[in-house]
Enzyme design. Sequence first.
Site, PDB file in Angstrom:
ATOM      1  N   LYS A  54      -3.108   4.033   9.325  1.00 57.62           N
ATOM      2  CA  LYS A  54      -4.336   3.573   8.662  1.00 57.62           C
ATOM      3  C   LYS A  54      -5.376   3.164   9.696  1.00 57.62           C
ATOM      4  O   LYS A  54      -6.544   3.537   9.601  1.00 57.62           O
ATOM      5  CB  LYS A  54      -4.007   2.401   7.726  1.00 57.62           C
ATOM      6  CG  LYS A  54      -3.246   2.841   6.479  1.00 57.62           C
ATOM      7  CD  LYS A  54      -2.628   1.667   5.729  1.00 57.62           C
ATOM      8  CE  LYS A  54      -1.792   2.173   4.552  1.00 57.62           C
ATOM      9  NZ  LYS A  54      -1.027   1.117   3.878  1.00 57.62           N
ATOM     10  N   GLN A  98      -0.262  -5.236   4.137  1.00 57.63           N
ATOM     11  CA  GLN A  98       0.796  -4.235   3.975  1.00 57.63           C
ATOM     12  C   GLN A  98       1.991  -4.840   3.240  1.00 57.63           C
ATOM     13  O   GLN A  98       2.518  -5.888   3.636  1.00 57.63           O
ATOM     14  CB  GLN A  98       1.227  -3.715   5.363  1.00 57.63           C
ATOM     15  CG  GLN A  98       2.244  -2.604   5.327  1.00 57.63           C
ATOM     16  CD  GLN A  98       1.681  -1.304   4.749  1.00 57.63           C
ATOM     17  OE1 GLN A  98       0.547  -0.917   5.014  1.00 57.63           O
ATOM     18  NE2 GLN A  98       2.491  -0.625   3.942  1.00 57.63           N
ATOM     19  N   ASP A 121      -7.179  -2.154  -1.613  1.00 55.08           N
ATOM     20  CA  ASP A 121      -5.967  -1.604  -2.233  1.00 55.08           C
ATOM     21  C   ASP A 121      -6.076  -1.617  -3.757  1.00 55.08           C
ATOM     22  O   ASP A 121      -5.274  -0.983  -4.446  1.00 55.08           O
ATOM     23  CB  ASP A 121      -4.743  -2.435  -1.817  1.00 55.08           C
ATOM     24  CG  ASP A 121      -3.890  -1.728  -0.764  1.00 55.08           C
ATOM     25  OD1 ASP A 121      -4.033  -0.495  -0.629  1.00 55.08           O
ATOM     26  OD2 ASP A 121      -3.097  -2.410  -0.109  1.00 55.08           O
TER      27      ASP A 121
END
Length: 318
Positions: A54, A98, A121
């Site tokens: 990422k 994460q 997200d």
Amino acid sequence: MTAIPINGNAIAERIRARVARDVALLKTQRDITPGLAVVLVGNDPASSVYVKTKARQAQAVGLKSQQFLLPVHVGETELLTLIEELNSDDSVDGILVQLPLPGHIDSWRVLEAIDPSKDVDGFHPYNVGRLAAGRPALVPCTPLGVVHLINTVVSDLKGLDVVVIGRSNIVGKPLAVLLGDAGCTVTGAQLQTRNLPDLCRNADIVVSAAGYAGLVRGDWLKPGAIVIDVGINRAIDSTGAPKLVGDVAFAEAIKRAGYITPVPGGVGPMTVAYLLANTLNAAVSRRGLQLSIDHERDQVQSSCHRAQDRAADLQAAT
Ligand code: NAD
């Protein structure tokens, strides 16, 4: 019939190119460089690889990318303090924590601490609710990627029967909302679902996000169906080497489906590409800006559009 593979790597590359172009425009027009902050707790090998990927791709498209690598025993309070700092930092447009987090940390508490306007997200209940209500929202990246992949092979989803296997907050539930908004009749399947093979046999599109290798067999598929494999499962190849496989028995399914995504190289790259697009869109949306390009004709998908508009936009993008 042999299915046509859908090349997620190539499609994701086109999205990244559009993001890079729009990031450059934002810099030239407004002197703004959107920033993405990725937080990793601990050193789980798979999570570390995802975070590095990422960060690398964020940098490659011109985003300002920051990584915060915290030790596995970091306290919840310390993590929440970092989130607060990132919320207040105007150079940060997107915050990604994460998952999974270690057991001593309340993941929901952390996710709910993220400023919803920076929640790239799309996991914050604010964005989840707005997506469900058809309001502008930041939408989870994997479902956006799946709808995009489907739209590369069928432009009008209205009336199509879809089975989505799996109903997690990350994939299955938001995907069912997006596909429903696009006019599909969506059956949400899960572990308790009865007659899953028969449900799949009647579906024009099967999306599997179960995390169960070889779950979807070739004879479960309607001939010509579109098959999107979200699953990522670790397996061993014939030489004993580790490999990744999806949820779909690929060798069987490719003989029966019309289109199919491979694993790897299908949904995975789309997820990261939409993280970059979400970060760009968060940067634009947080400042109440619009880029002076024609988003209808040639756009990065705005994850801040109305959910109903999204499928139509995605069609235009391909
Ligand atoms: P999860 O474990 O949170 O949810 C799995 C869902 O699948 C549950 O609703 C469960 O009921 C259902 N399920 C499990 N086994 C089933 C079965 N045999 N029959 C029917 N339903 C079944 O998982 P998740 O986070 O949604 O991830 C699912 C899979 O997708 C995993 O393999 C994960 O690694 C992968 N994934 C891939 C990407 C990507 O970018 N490619 C992104 C997210 C998740």
